[in-house]
Design an enzyme around this catalytic site. Sequence first.
Site, PDB file in Angstrom:
ATOM      1  N   GLN A 211       0.848  -1.198   0.000  1.00  0.00           N
ATOM      2  CA  GLN A 211       0.000   0.000   0.000  1.00  0.00           C
ATOM      3  C   GLN A 211       0.885   1.249   0.000  1.00  0.00           C
ATOM      4  OE1 GLN A 211      -3.568  -0.577   2.929  1.00  0.00           O
ATOM      5  NE2 GLN A 211      -1.846  -1.765   3.706  1.00  0.00           N
TER       6      GLN A 211
ATOM      7  N   ASP B  99       6.133   4.783  -1.387  1.00  0.00           N
ATOM      8  CA  ASP B  99       7.456   5.401  -1.190  1.00  0.00           C
ATOM      9  C   ASP B  99       8.574   4.779  -2.035  1.00  0.00           C
ATOM     10  OD1 ASP B  99       7.535   3.881   2.130  1.00  0.00           O
ATOM     11  OD2 ASP B  99       8.156   3.020   0.213  1.00  0.00           O
TER      12      ASP B  99
ATOM     13  N   HIS C 188      -1.602   1.077  -4.323  1.00  0.00           N
ATOM     14  CA  HIS C 188      -2.021   2.470  -4.119  1.00  0.00           C
ATOM     15  C   HIS C 188      -1.168   3.439  -4.925  1.00  0.00           C
ATOM     16  CE1 HIS C 188      -4.126   1.511  -0.032  1.00  0.00           C
ATOM     17  NE2 HIS C 188      -4.794   1.056  -1.081  1.00  0.00           N
TER      18      HIS C 188
ATOM     19  N   CYS D 187      -0.744  13.446 -15.862  1.00  0.00           N
ATOM     20  CA  CYS D 187      -1.452  14.664 -16.274  1.00  0.00           C
ATOM     21  C   CYS D 187      -2.956  14.485 -16.070  1.00  0.00           C
ATOM     22  CB  CYS D 187      -1.163  14.965 -17.746  1.00  0.00           C
ATOM     23  SG  CYS D 187      -2.075  16.389 -18.329  1.00  0.00           S
TER      24      CYS D 187
ATOM     25  N   CYS E 236       1.241  19.350 -22.345  1.00  0.00           N
ATOM     26  CA  CYS E 236      -0.033  19.745 -22.983  1.00  0.00           C
ATOM     27  C   CYS E 236      -0.638  20.952 -22.277  1.00  0.00           C
ATOM     28  CB  CYS E 236      -1.024  18.576 -22.962  1.00  0.00           C
ATOM     29  SG  CYS E 236      -1.930  18.406 -21.402  1.00  0.00           S
TER      30      CYS E 236
ATOM     31  N   GLY F 236       2.819  -4.193   9.159  1.00  0.00           N
ATOM     32  CA  GLY F 236       2.846  -2.738   9.306  1.00  0.00           C
ATOM     33  C   GLY F 236       1.692  -2.033   8.649  1.00  0.00           C
ATOM     34  N   THR F 237       0.492  -2.637   8.756  1.00  0.00           N
ATOM     35  CA  THR F 237      -0.683  -1.944   8.233  1.00  0.00           C
ATOM     36  C   THR F 237      -1.798  -1.969   9.269  1.00  0.00           C
ATOM     37  OG1 THR F 237      -2.300  -1.783   6.437  1.00  0.00           O
ATOM     38  CG2 THR F 237      -1.582  -3.995   7.031  1.00  0.00           C
TER      39      THR F 237
HETATM   40  C1  BV8 Z   1     -12.065   2.460  -3.418  1.00  0.00           C
HETATM   41  C2  BV8 Z   1      -3.028   7.484  -1.089  1.00  0.00           C
HETATM   42  C3  BV8 Z   1     -14.024   2.551  -4.686  1.00  0.00           C
HETATM   43  C4  BV8 Z   1      -1.624   7.302  -1.418  1.00  0.00           C
HETATM   44  C5  BV8 Z   1      -4.425   6.053   0.279  1.00  0.00           C
HETATM   45  C6  BV8 Z   1     -16.361   5.998   3.105  1.00  0.00           C
HETATM   46  C7  BV8 Z   1     -16.110   7.091   2.308  1.00  0.00           C
HETATM   47  C8  BV8 Z   1     -15.214   7.026   1.228  1.00  0.00           C
HETATM   48  C9  BV8 Z   1     -14.574   5.818   0.944  1.00  0.00           C
HETATM   49  C10 BV8 Z   1     -14.831   4.746   1.762  1.00  0.00           C
HETATM   50  C11 BV8 Z   1     -15.714   4.810   2.820  1.00  0.00           C
HETATM   51  N1  BV8 Z   1     -15.732   3.589   3.417  1.00  0.00           N
HETATM   52  C12 BV8 Z   1     -14.895   2.757   2.768  1.00  0.00           C
HETATM   53  C13 BV8 Z   1     -14.356   3.426   1.747  1.00  0.00           C
HETATM   54  C14 BV8 Z   1     -13.401   2.910   0.794  1.00  0.00           C
HETATM   55  C15 BV8 Z   1     -12.039   3.527   1.107  1.00  0.00           C
HETATM   56  C16 BV8 Z   1     -11.614   3.089   2.487  1.00  0.00           C
HETATM   57  O1  BV8 Z   1     -11.244   1.955   2.684  1.00  0.00           O
HETATM   58  N2  BV8 Z   1     -11.690   4.031   3.469  1.00  0.00           N
HETATM   59  C17 BV8 Z   1     -11.331   3.661   4.837  1.00  0.00           C
HETATM   60  C18 BV8 Z   1     -10.423   4.712   5.433  1.00  0.00           C
HETATM   61  C19 BV8 Z   1     -12.633   3.509   5.629  1.00  0.00           C
HETATM   62  N3  BV8 Z   1     -11.148   2.993   0.108  1.00  0.00           N
HETATM   63  C20 BV8 Z   1     -10.988   3.658  -1.044  1.00  0.00           C
HETATM   64  O2  BV8 Z   1     -11.515   4.734  -1.296  1.00  0.00           O
HETATM   65  C21 BV8 Z   1     -10.143   2.927  -2.084  1.00  0.00           C
HETATM   66  N4  BV8 Z   1     -10.849   2.965  -3.326  1.00  0.00           N
HETATM   67  O3  BV8 Z   1     -12.610   1.816  -2.570  1.00  0.00           O
HETATM   68  O4  BV8 Z   1     -12.629   2.798  -4.600  1.00  0.00           O
HETATM   69  C22 BV8 Z   1     -14.241   2.254  -6.088  1.00  0.00           C
HETATM   70  C23 BV8 Z   1     -14.455   0.926  -6.473  1.00  0.00           C
HETATM   71  C24 BV8 Z   1     -14.665   0.664  -7.772  1.00  0.00           C
HETATM   72  C25 BV8 Z   1     -14.642   1.694  -8.705  1.00  0.00           C
HETATM   73  C26 BV8 Z   1     -14.404   3.019  -8.312  1.00  0.00           C
HETATM   74  C27 BV8 Z   1     -14.172   3.309  -6.991  1.00  0.00           C
HETATM   75  C28 BV8 Z   1      -8.821   3.665  -2.284  1.00  0.00           C
HETATM   76  C29 BV8 Z   1      -7.968   3.441  -1.066  1.00  0.00           C
HETATM   77  C30 BV8 Z   1      -6.593   4.091  -1.299  1.00  0.00           C
HETATM   78  C31 BV8 Z   1      -6.583   5.413  -0.590  1.00  0.00           C
HETATM   79  N5  BV8 Z   1      -5.254   5.996  -0.706  1.00  0.00           N
HETATM   80  N6  BV8 Z   1      -3.321   6.786   0.169  1.00  0.00           N
HETATM   81  C32 BV8 Z   1      -0.801   8.038  -0.398  1.00  0.00           C
HETATM   82  O5  BV8 Z   1      -0.947   9.259  -0.292  1.00  0.00           O
HETATM   83  O6  BV8 Z   1      -0.046   7.339   0.293  1.00  0.00           O
HETATM   84  S1  BV8 Z   1      -4.735   5.192   1.708  1.00  0.00           S
HETATM   85  C33 BV8 Z   1      -3.549   5.405   2.881  1.00  0.00           C
HETATM   86  O7  BV8 Z   1      -3.857   4.446   3.908  1.00  0.00           O
HETATM   87  C34 BV8 Z   1      -2.148   5.031   2.417  1.00  0.00           C
HETATM   88  O8  BV8 Z   1      -2.075   4.668   1.063  1.00  0.00           O
HETATM   89  C35 BV8 Z   1      -1.812   3.806   3.244  1.00  0.00           C
HETATM   90  O9  BV8 Z   1      -1.109   2.919   2.491  1.00  0.00           O
HETATM   91  C36 BV8 Z   1      -3.156   3.283   3.555  1.00  0.00           C
HETATM   92  C37 BV8 Z   1      -3.209   2.313   4.683  1.00  0.00           C
HETATM   93  O10 BV8 Z   1      -2.529   2.875   5.796  1.00  0.00           O
HETATM   94  P1  BV8 Z   1      -1.356   1.968   6.420  1.00  0.00           P
HETATM   95  O11 BV8 Z   1      -0.342   1.708   5.367  1.00  0.00           O
HETATM   96  O12 BV8 Z   1      -1.950   0.789   7.090  1.00  0.00           O
HETATM   97  O13 BV8 Z   1      -0.699   2.953   7.465  1.00  0.00           O
HETATM   98  P2  BV8 Z   1      -1.304   3.353   8.900  1.00  0.00           P
HETATM   99  O14 BV8 Z   1      -0.569   4.559   9.362  1.00  0.00           O
HETATM  100  O15 BV8 Z   1      -2.792   3.380   8.834  1.00  0.00           O
HETATM  101  O16 BV8 Z   1      -0.913   2.124   9.837  1.00  0.00           O
HETATM  102  C38 BV8 Z   1       0.444   1.886  10.131  1.00  0.00           C
HETATM  103  C39 BV8 Z   1       0.490   0.547  10.834  1.00  0.00           C
HETATM  104  O17 BV8 Z   1       1.855   0.198  11.063  1.00  0.00           O
HETATM  105  C40 BV8 Z   1      -0.178   0.563  12.185  1.00  0.00           C
HETATM  106  O18 BV8 Z   1      -0.937  -0.638  12.331  1.00  0.00           O
HETATM  107  C41 BV8 Z   1       0.990   0.569  13.171  1.00  0.00           C
HETATM  108  O19 BV8 Z   1       0.687  -0.145  14.370  1.00  0.00           O
HETATM  109  C42 BV8 Z   1       2.026  -0.193  12.397  1.00  0.00           C
HETATM  110  N7  BV8 Z   1       3.423   0.130  12.722  1.00  0.00           N
HETATM  111  C43 BV8 Z   1       3.956   1.343  13.049  1.00  0.00           C
HETATM  112  N8  BV8 Z   1       5.298   1.218  13.203  1.00  0.00           N
HETATM  113  C44 BV8 Z   1       5.601  -0.077  12.945  1.00  0.00           C
HETATM  114  C45 BV8 Z   1       4.419  -0.776  12.648  1.00  0.00           C
HETATM  115  N9  BV8 Z   1       4.396  -2.089  12.348  1.00  0.00           N
HETATM  116  C46 BV8 Z   1       5.586  -2.732  12.347  1.00  0.00           C
HETATM  117  N10 BV8 Z   1       6.759  -2.135  12.616  1.00  0.00           N
HETATM  118  C47 BV8 Z   1       6.810  -0.818  12.928  1.00  0.00           C
HETATM  119  N11 BV8 Z   1       7.977  -0.234  13.212  1.00  0.00           N
HETATM  120 ZN    ZN Z   2      -1.109  16.490 -20.432  1.00  0.00          ZN
END
Ligand code: BV8
Ligand code: ZN
Length: 236
Positions: free
Chosen positions: A97, A100, A115, A123, A146, A182-183
């Site tokens: 996901q 980076d 992601h 564009c 463009c 890590g998610t």
């Molecule tokens: C889709 C962009 C539909 C890139 C990201 C209500 C309203 C609107 C949408 C929704 C809704 N309900 C559900 C949805 C769907 C939505 C969704 O799931 N929302 C959630 C929040 C409820 N999903 C979408 O919209 C997806 N698209 O569904 O499209 C569709 C279908 C068909 C046709 C058309 C449309 C798109 C999802 C992608 C969103 N983009 N980011 C960027 O800028 O990076 S999401 C964002 O969260 C990041 O990409 C990231 O990858 C992702 C998940 O986060 P994590 O990676 O898990 O990171 P987080 O900080 O949360 O957690 C870190 C973890 O690591 C923790 O557990 C922590 O304990 C742990 N940790 C910390 N340190 C360590 C560790 N573990 C191990 N070692 C360590 N040292």
């Molecule tokens: Zn263009």
Amino acid sequence: MDGIREWVGSARSVAVLTGAGISAESGIPTFRGPGGLWRTYRPEDLATPQAFSRDPKLVWEWYDWRRGLIARAQPNPGHFALAEMERRSKKFALITQNVDGLHDRAGNRNILKVHGDIWVVRCAACGRERVDERASIPELPPRCACGGIERPGVVWFGESLPADVWARAEQAAPADLFFVIGTSAVVYPAAGLVALAKSAGAKVVEINIAETPVSGLVDASLRGPAAEILPGLLDG
Ligand code: BV8
Ligand code: ZN
């Protein structure tokens, strides 16, 4: 841990789902943890097409800041351990996901970026994609030849995941051994891969410093930092 080392050694196929936590020890803030990226911003405000059309410069300032941070970061032992695991596995898929690019820099080959990729810009007018690895883009938002505005090549909320990449991720998830590392497992459809792997009979192992909504699903939960735990799975 010993049992899991066995699993790694004997699995005919391995699939891994990573999130921001695996890059935490490279100094890249996670999204939802303490001090997380979303702390200062709300996802709805920045990682959505609506936010981008409303204020492309604000969204770009956030991504440009992240690109600078990532450019200065290095892969950590957790990233390198996954590259070694791929070299040792008969069949290996790394579904991430993260946008980076640290898995690429650590040497993994079969990487499925569900992601998107922060180093790609697209564009918004003509759709042309290009790689732009400048740590800082002088003119925000960048412009396409463009004349259109370019956006980060990442998947925002409400946007569908790249169809071909997602199809390959769904095909890879039912492996013998599935790691979820890590998610926070709150973003779908990516988080759904854990249940998909489980229902297909995979042994599922979670590596996280904290409990997550999928912790109850997995066969083994290794509680601790990925950079410490992952290298230990490859000993011997
Ligand atoms: C889709 C962009 C539909 C890139 C990201 C209500 C309203 C609107 C949408 C929704 C809704 N309900 C559900 C949805 C769907 C939505 C969704 O799931 N929302 C959630 C929040 C409820 N999903 C979408 O919209 C997806 N698209 O569904 O499209 C569709 C279908 C068909 C046709 C058309 C449309 C798109 C999802 C992608 C969103 N983009 N980011 C960027 O800028 O990076 S999401 C964002 O969260 C990041 O990409 C990231 O990858 C992702 C998940 O986060 P994590 O990676 O898990 O990171 P987080 O900080 O949360 O957690 C870190 C973890 O690591 C923790 O557990 C922590 O304990 C742990 N940790 C910390 N340190 C360590 C560790 N573990 C191990 N070692 C360590 N040292
Ligand atoms: Zn263009």
